[in-house]
Enzyme design. Structure first.
Site, PDB file in Angstrom:
ATOM      1  CG  ASN A  98      50.445 -52.027  33.714  1.00  0.00           C
ATOM      2  OD1 ASN A  98      50.682 -52.709  34.704  1.00  0.00           O
ATOM      3  ND2 ASN A  98      51.384 -51.681  32.832  1.00  0.00           N
ATOM      4  CB  SER A 157      51.048 -52.619  44.929  1.00  0.00           C
ATOM      5  OG  SER A 157      52.191 -52.867  45.723  1.00  0.00           O
ATOM      6  CE1 TYR A 170      53.474 -48.031  42.549  1.00  0.00           C
ATOM      7  CE2 TYR A 170      53.240 -49.637  44.315  1.00  0.00           C
ATOM      8  CZ  TYR A 170      53.192 -49.316  42.969  1.00  0.00           C
ATOM      9  OH  TYR A 170      52.863 -50.286  42.055  1.00  0.00           O
ATOM     10  CB  ALA A 172      49.079 -43.473  50.367  1.00  0.00           C
ATOM     11  CB  SER A 173      48.984 -43.623  44.990  1.00  0.00           C
ATOM     12  OG  SER A 173      49.913 -44.624  44.597  1.00  0.00           O
ATOM     13  CE  LYS A 174      49.750 -48.942  41.728  1.00  0.00           C
ATOM     14  NZ  LYS A 174      49.117 -49.061  40.400  1.00  0.00           N
TER      15      LYS A 174
END
Length: 261
Positions: A98, A157, A170, A172-174
């Protein structure tokens, strides 16, 4: 499709199963820890803020066994401590990745940076916290999870699948975490791997993403806990799920998968 792994309630073959939760001192991580504690799970919790994590540990210790360790998921030694703590409790049955970061640095009231302006050191930290940290912790816990036919929940997300200006790092990382989750599920048949988009919530992180805006119309994290409870109880196949779909009253089927793996 339903698996045969343990439900939210303690596995009949594993008395008081063990969950490892990152980012557990507030928001969604805290509410998930509370729900699992109420149903008999033993907990290994981590977050970067010592005062908040200590308060959570004190609260939940009245319900279950809790091991709280302050640190960052990008720290090799800290991840090893988490895996060791879970092993001492009998081995992890569930890992909830998380913990995450919006931009890899404190925005200090500034808007989310566009990709053209994104400091590369912040972008690197974003991927380390949101992708490499969860994957590295999963690697350490996989031997325990395989033995227990355990589950991994990677918090995703809508920014992973939708293009929002300012959310490039954010999102792209998710998206990378989602794809890694799908591949891990293919490679680990004895472990169920879910990516879950909880939707917009009234959290500190969301407030930081929208400085100066009123986010009081967003639901509190506790409002989506029934979605996670349903996921754990009905135990569908590995894949990507939306909390909004899991909160519907219809029977959980593969139709709720946004991406089956």
């Amino acid at each position: 499709m339903t698996n045969t792994n343990a439900s939210l309630n303690p596995n009949p073959t594993t008395a008081n199963p063990v969950a490892v939760i990152t980012g557990a001192s507030r928001g969604l991580g805290l509410e998930l820890a509370r729900e699992l504690a109420r149903t008999g799970w033993r907990l290994v919790l981590t977050a970067r803020g010592e005062p908040d994590l200590a308060r959570v540990a004190t609260e939940l210790a009245e319900l279950t066994a809790v091991k709280a360790l302050v640190g960052s998921v990008v720290d090799d030694d800290h991840r090893a401590e988490l895996a060791h703590a879970a092993a001492n409790l009998g081995g992890a049955d569930l890992l909830v990745n998380n913990a995450s970061t919006l931009a890899g640095f404190d925005l200090e009231g500034a808007p989310m940076p566009t990709l053209a302006q994104f400091p590369l050191v912040g972008l690197l930290e974003t991927f380390e916290v949101n992708v490499l940290g969860p994957l590295a912790l999963s690697q350490l816990l996989l031997p325990q999870l395989r033995l227990h036919h355990g589950r991994i929940i990677n918090i995703s997300s809508d920014a992973a699948v939708e293009a929002y200006a300012g959310w490039g790092g954010y999102g792209a990382s998710k998206a990378a975490l989602d794809h890694a989750s799908a591949i891990l599920a293919q490679e680990e048949p004895d472990v169920t791997v879910w990516s879950v988009d909880p939707g917009d919530m009234r959290t500190q992180m969301h407030a930081e993403a929208f400085p100066g805006e009123d986010i009081s119309d967003r639901p509190l994290p506790a409002a989506v806990i029934p979605a996670f409870r349903r996921l754990l109880d009905e135990n569908p196949a590995s894949g990507r799920y939306r909390a909004a779909d899991l909160l519907k009253d219809d029977v959980l089927t593969n139709d709720l998968l946004t991406e089956e793996v």
